[in-house]
Design a protein around this motif. Structure first.
Motif, PDB file in Angstrom:
ATOM      1  N   ALA A  41       0.831  -1.234  -0.193  1.00 24.86           N
ATOM      2  CA  ALA A  41      -0.009   0.064  -0.031  1.00 24.86           C
ATOM      3  C   ALA A  41       0.893   1.200  -0.128  1.00 24.86           C
ATOM      4  CB  ALA A  41      -0.787  -0.102   1.199  1.00 24.86           C
ATOM      5  N   LYS A  42       2.107   1.179   0.555  1.00 23.77           N
ATOM      6  CA  LYS A  42       2.909   2.336   1.054  1.00 23.77           C
ATOM      7  C   LYS A  42       3.369   2.939  -0.644  1.00 23.77           C
ATOM      8  CE  LYS A  42       6.587   3.634   3.961  1.00 23.77           C
ATOM      9  NZ  LYS A  42       7.516   3.189   5.007  1.00 23.77           N
ATOM     10  N   ILE A  43       3.501   1.873  -1.355  1.00 22.92           N
ATOM     11  CA  ILE A  43       4.117   2.157  -2.770  1.00 22.92           C
ATOM     12  C   ILE A  43       3.317   1.784  -3.876  1.00 22.92           C
ATOM     13  CG2 ILE A  43       6.678   1.718  -2.106  1.00 22.92           C
ATOM     14  CD1 ILE A  43       6.204  -1.032  -3.383  1.00 22.92           C
ATOM     15  N   VAL A  44       1.913   1.831  -3.509  1.00 25.53           N
ATOM     16  CA  VAL A  44       0.802   1.619  -4.536  1.00 25.53           C
ATOM     17  C   VAL A  44       1.134   2.274  -5.895  1.00 25.53           C
ATOM     18  CG1 VAL A  44      -0.654   3.456  -3.551  1.00 25.53           C
ATOM     19  CG2 VAL A  44      -1.735   1.374  -4.771  1.00 25.53           C
ATOM     20  N   GLY A  45       1.529   3.463  -5.905  1.00 20.49           N
ATOM     21  CA  GLY A  45       1.477   4.094  -7.078  1.00 20.49           C
ATOM     22  C   GLY A  45       2.613   3.393  -8.097  1.00 20.49           C
ATOM     23  N   ARG A  46       3.430   2.498  -7.611  1.00 25.82           N
ATOM     24  CA  ARG A  46       4.410   1.768  -8.496  1.00 25.82           C
ATOM     25  C   ARG A  46       3.872   0.759  -9.403  1.00 25.82           C
ATOM     26  NH1 ARG A  46       9.101   4.683  -9.269  1.00 25.82           N
ATOM     27  NH2 ARG A  46       9.205   6.094  -7.487  1.00 25.82           N
ATOM     28  N   PHE A  47       2.450   0.416  -8.843  1.00 26.31           N
ATOM     29  CA  PHE A  47       1.846  -0.985  -9.301  1.00 26.31           C
ATOM     30  C   PHE A  47       1.169  -0.473 -10.543  1.00 26.31           C
ATOM     31  CE2 PHE A  47       2.928  -2.109  -5.399  1.00 26.31           C
ATOM     32  CZ  PHE A  47       3.427  -3.652  -5.387  1.00 26.31           C
ATOM     33  N   SER A  48       0.653  -1.417 -11.334  1.00 32.31           N
ATOM     34  CA  SER A  48      -0.285  -1.394 -12.591  1.00 32.31           C
ATOM     35  C   SER A  48      -1.501  -0.683 -12.178  1.00 32.31           C
ATOM     36  CB  SER A  48      -0.299  -2.411 -13.349  1.00 32.31           C
ATOM     37  OG  SER A  48      -1.434  -3.190 -12.497  1.00 32.31           O
ATOM     38  N   LEU A 168     -11.272   9.139   7.182  1.00 33.65           N
ATOM     39  CA  LEU A 168     -10.342  10.167   6.670  1.00 33.65           C
ATOM     40  C   LEU A 168      -9.336   9.336   5.581  1.00 33.65           C
ATOM     41  CD1 LEU A 168      -9.079  11.128  10.219  1.00 33.65           C
ATOM     42  CD2 LEU A 168     -10.064  12.638   8.708  1.00 33.65           C
ATOM     43  N   ALA A 169      -9.611   8.284   5.143  1.00 34.82           N
ATOM     44  CA  ALA A 169      -8.799   7.337   4.410  1.00 34.82           C
ATOM     45  C   ALA A 169      -8.616   8.314   2.956  1.00 34.82           C
ATOM     46  CB  ALA A 169      -9.169   6.216   4.149  1.00 34.82           C
ATOM     47  N   LEU A 200      -2.803   5.922   2.640  1.00 31.80           N
ATOM     48  CA  LEU A 200      -1.967   6.399   1.289  1.00 31.80           C
ATOM     49  C   LEU A 200      -1.189   7.583   1.436  1.00 31.80           C
ATOM     50  CD1 LEU A 200      -4.074   4.347  -1.353  1.00 31.80           C
ATOM     51  CD2 LEU A 200      -2.232   3.445   0.452  1.00 31.80           C
ATOM     52  N   ASP A 201      -0.186   7.954   0.551  1.00 34.05           N
ATOM     53  CA  ASP A 201       0.647   9.072   0.551  1.00 34.05           C
ATOM     54  C   ASP A 201      -0.350  10.227   0.084  1.00 34.05           C
ATOM     55  OD1 ASP A 201       2.564   7.712   1.521  1.00 34.05           O
ATOM     56  OD2 ASP A 201       3.894   8.279  -0.303  1.00 34.05           O
ATOM     57  N   ALA A 202      -1.090   9.959  -1.059  1.00 34.90           N
ATOM     58  CA  ALA A 202      -1.902  11.099  -1.560  1.00 34.90           C
ATOM     59  C   ALA A 202      -2.877  11.670  -0.469  1.00 34.90           C
ATOM     60  CB  ALA A 202      -2.514  10.659  -2.852  1.00 34.90           C
ATOM     61  N   PRO A 203      -3.742  10.579  -0.097  1.00 33.98           N
ATOM     62  CA  PRO A 203      -4.902  11.198   1.025  1.00 33.98           C
ATOM     63  C   PRO A 203      -4.230  12.005   2.248  1.00 33.98           C
ATOM     64  CG  PRO A 203      -5.237   9.125   0.581  1.00 33.98           C
ATOM     65  CD  PRO A 203      -4.321   9.441  -0.390  1.00 33.98           C
ATOM     66  N   THR A 204      -3.138  11.516   2.421  1.00 34.72           N
ATOM     67  CA  THR A 204      -2.416  11.867   3.782  1.00 34.72           C
ATOM     68  C   THR A 204      -1.853  13.517   3.632  1.00 34.72           C
ATOM     69  OG1 THR A 204      -1.636   9.754   4.371  1.00 34.72           O
ATOM     70  CG2 THR A 204      -0.621  11.580   5.439  1.00 34.72           C
ATOM     71  N   ARG A 205      -1.491  13.715   2.426  1.00 36.27           N
ATOM     72  CA  ARG A 205      -0.986  15.260   1.825  1.00 36.27           C
ATOM     73  C   ARG A 205      -2.188  15.907   1.728  1.00 36.27           C
ATOM     74  NH1 ARG A 205       0.944  13.217  -2.781  1.00 36.27           N
ATOM     75  NH2 ARG A 205       3.178  11.851  -2.225  1.00 36.27           N
ATOM     76  N   THR A 206      -3.400  15.436   1.416  1.00 35.11           N
ATOM     77  CA  THR A 206      -4.543  16.372   1.171  1.00 35.11           C
ATOM     78  C   THR A 206      -4.934  16.529   2.529  1.00 35.11           C
ATOM     79  OG1 THR A 206      -5.134  15.074  -0.529  1.00 35.11           O
ATOM     80  CG2 THR A 206      -6.771  16.170   0.179  1.00 35.11           C
ATOM     81  N   GLU A 277       1.867  -5.754   9.697  1.00 34.86           N
ATOM     82  CA  GLU A 277       1.512  -6.746   8.773  1.00 34.86           C
ATOM     83  C   GLU A 277       0.485  -6.086   7.638  1.00 34.86           C
ATOM     84  OE1 GLU A 277       1.632 -10.375   7.875  1.00 34.86           O
ATOM     85  OE2 GLU A 277       3.584  -9.835   8.760  1.00 34.86           O
ATOM     86  N   THR A 278      -0.378  -5.293   8.210  1.00 39.52           N
ATOM     87  CA  THR A 278      -1.611  -4.620   7.543  1.00 39.52           C
ATOM     88  C   THR A 278      -1.452  -3.180   7.245  1.00 39.52           C
ATOM     89  OG1 THR A 278      -2.582  -4.371   9.565  1.00 39.52           O
ATOM     90  CG2 THR A 278      -3.179  -6.297   8.332  1.00 39.52           C
ATOM     91  N   THR A 279      -0.519  -2.342   7.856  1.00 42.27           N
ATOM     92  CA  THR A 279      -0.440  -1.270   7.855  1.00 42.27           C
ATOM     93  C   THR A 279       0.528  -0.416   7.402  1.00 42.27           C
ATOM     94  OG1 THR A 279      -2.172  -1.257   9.913  1.00 42.27           O
ATOM     95  CG2 THR A 279      -1.110   0.841   9.349  1.00 42.27           C
ATOM     96  N   ILE A 280       0.385   0.847   6.924  1.00 46.60           N
ATOM     97  CA  ILE A 280       1.491   1.459   6.191  1.00 46.60           C
ATOM     98  C   ILE A 280       2.038   2.214   7.600  1.00 46.60           C
ATOM     99  CG2 ILE A 280       2.098   3.755   5.156  1.00 46.60           C
ATOM    100  CD1 ILE A 280      -0.352   2.902   3.325  1.00 46.60           C
ATOM    101  N   LEU A 281       3.188   2.064   7.913  1.00 45.26           N
ATOM    102  CA  LEU A 281       4.049   2.617   9.096  1.00 45.26           C
ATOM    103  C   LEU A 281       5.022   3.498   8.625  1.00 45.26           C
ATOM    104  CD1 LEU A 281       3.911  -0.573  11.442  1.00 45.26           C
ATOM    105  CD2 LEU A 281       2.443   1.558  11.810  1.00 45.26           C
ATOM    106  N   ARG A 282       4.837   4.684   8.373  1.00 44.03           N
ATOM    107  CA  ARG A 282       5.835   5.653   8.236  1.00 44.03           C
ATOM    108  C   ARG A 282       6.851   6.043   9.073  1.00 44.03           C
ATOM    109  NH1 ARG A 282       1.022   7.732   5.863  1.00 44.03           N
ATOM    110  NH2 ARG A 282       1.027   7.510   3.774  1.00 44.03           N
ATOM    111  N   THR A 283       7.918   6.315   8.638  1.00 40.45           N
ATOM    112  CA  THR A 283       8.987   7.179   9.535  1.00 40.45           C
ATOM    113  C   THR A 283       8.442   8.424   9.777  1.00 40.45           C
ATOM    114  OG1 THR A 283      10.302   7.740   7.927  1.00 40.45           O
ATOM    115  CG2 THR A 283      10.507   5.403   8.411  1.00 40.45           C
ATOM    116  N   ALA A 284       9.248   8.733  10.917  1.00 43.52           N
ATOM    117  CA  ALA A 284       9.047  10.147  11.086  1.00 43.52           C
ATOM    118  C   ALA A 284       9.483  11.165   9.955  1.00 43.52           C
ATOM    119  CB  ALA A 284       9.963  10.803  12.247  1.00 43.52           C
ATOM    120  N   GLY A 285      10.497  10.781   9.387  1.00 42.50           N
ATOM    121  CA  GLY A 285      11.138  11.409   7.822  1.00 42.50           C
ATOM    122  C   GLY A 285      10.253  11.372   6.848  1.00 42.50           C
TER     123      GLY A 285
END
Ligand SMILES: C[S@@+](CC[C@H](N)C(=O)[O-])C[C@H]1O[C@@H](n2cnc3c(N)ncnc32)[C@H](O)[C@@H]1O
Length: 317
Positions: A41-48, A168-169, A200-206, A277-285
């Motif tokens: 899910a974290k790198i979803v944009g890289r898939f077809s 909020l997703a 995912l990254d895009a909604p988090t940015r929004t 296993e199930t979740t996008i865990l982002r680093t502080a960076g």
């Protein structure tokens, strides 16, 4: 010319949240079986495009199931029911420190708590901080928490406080939020998020962009204060060492809760394993990068919470 998939670098050097760095997409596909849903899910944009739809759906379903399954353990308060996460948090004091020292709301502030669960952040303020608030909105999509959170807010006598059941997703805030904030007539707005925002990254940015948007907060002084897992995963050995080191002082201060916390540790590990296993865990960076990409400025970073395992980031518009 079409980008060669085989040579596409997947992740930059800052991404240490469990996905190996510098993998090519082909390599990643070879290792597809080994990747967790959270990593895909974290790198979803890289898939077809077709794979992206599948990952989105699989991720959204798994998230809803995960948070409902762990509601009682993860969102109960210290001393409530069976030994739980709340007991561990009370002993470690990380929520207290985050809420009181870092969020540290000024009198007249309105708190918007994203993924706020049963209201841990407002409940962790000092009495004086709570009494000074102009209002508080806890936003969470787990309806099992609504009653618990509302009762807790009522007990805390926080003015104009409510639980808003909202997903909020997709990066959207509740439509009525700006109206709720403006009715409370706050002097400041402080948006908090404590170990939440696994989107995912895009909604988090929004979400980062819109939560400090003047259209939502009415042009009042405001900041976003986020607490996140420093390297995107807890180092159990370090947590254990810290806990053992401070055990005598915990026992002296909270003997009953410390015993309950010890009893909850096994389930804590199970919860943490499933979360990974199930979740996008982002680093502080990674959180900082998303905030900057959303047009925010990082005002402060405190990497000392939970013996360095958790980092609080304050951002402003
Ligand atoms: C780790 S808990 C943190 C709860 C609270 N902030 C605390 O510190 O105790 C994550 C919270 O995010 C909420 N959450 C997960 N997905 C969500 C979504 N799509 N929309 C809103 N809230 C969500 C969960 O229901 C859960 O309460």
């Amino acid at each position: 010319m079409k980008e060669s998939l085989a040579s596409t670098t997947i992740l930059g050097k800052d991404h240490t949240g469990g996905v190996p760095t510098a993998l090519t997409l082909d390599l990643l596909r070879l290792q597809g079986e080994a990747m967790t849903l959270g990593q895909r899910a974290k790198i979803v944009g890289r898939f077809s495009p077709a794979e992206q739809i599948d990952i989105h759906q699989e991720y959204a379903t798994a998230q809803a199931v995960f948070w409902k399954k762990w509601t009682v353990f993860r969102c109960s308060q210290a001393g409530e029911g069976d030994p739980n996460f709340g007991d561990v948090q009370k002993v470690l004091g990380v929520n207290r420190y985050f809420a009181r020292e870092i969020v540290n709301p000024e009198a007249g502030a309105f708190i918007v708590d994203l993924g706020g669960g049963s209201g841990t952040v407002p409940a962790s303020f000092t009495k004086q901080q709570r009494e000074g608030l102009a209002g508080c909105a806890i936003i969470d999509n787990n309806d099992l928490l609504a009653e618990k959170a509302e009762q807790r807010l009522k007990r805390m006598s926080i003015a104009n406080s409510r639980f808003i059941n909202h997903d909020l997703a997709d990066g959207s805030l509740p439509e009525k939020l700006s109206e709720i904030i403006s009715a409370a007539k706050p002097s400041h707005v402080v948006v908090t998020t404590n170990w939440s925002l696994y989107f995912l990254d895009a909604p988090t940015r929004t979400l980062f962009r819109s939560c400090l948007d003047p259209k939502v907060i009415g042009g009042r002084p405001s900041r976003l204060v986020a607490n996140c897992i420093t390297v995107g995963k807890f180092d159990r050995e370090k947590l254990k060492q810290g806990f053992i080191k401070h055990l005598p002082s915990y026992l002296a201060r909270f003997p009953k809760t410390t015993f309950r916390a010890i009893q909850a540790l096994k389930q804590m590990e199970q919860f943490a394993d499933e979360l990974t296993e199930t979740t996008i865990l982002r680093t502080a960076g990674e959180f900082e990068t998303l905030m900057r990409e959303a047009g925010l400025t990082i005002a402060a970073v405190n990497p000392t919470l939970l013996w360095g395992q958790s980092t609080a980031i304050t951002a402003v518009k």
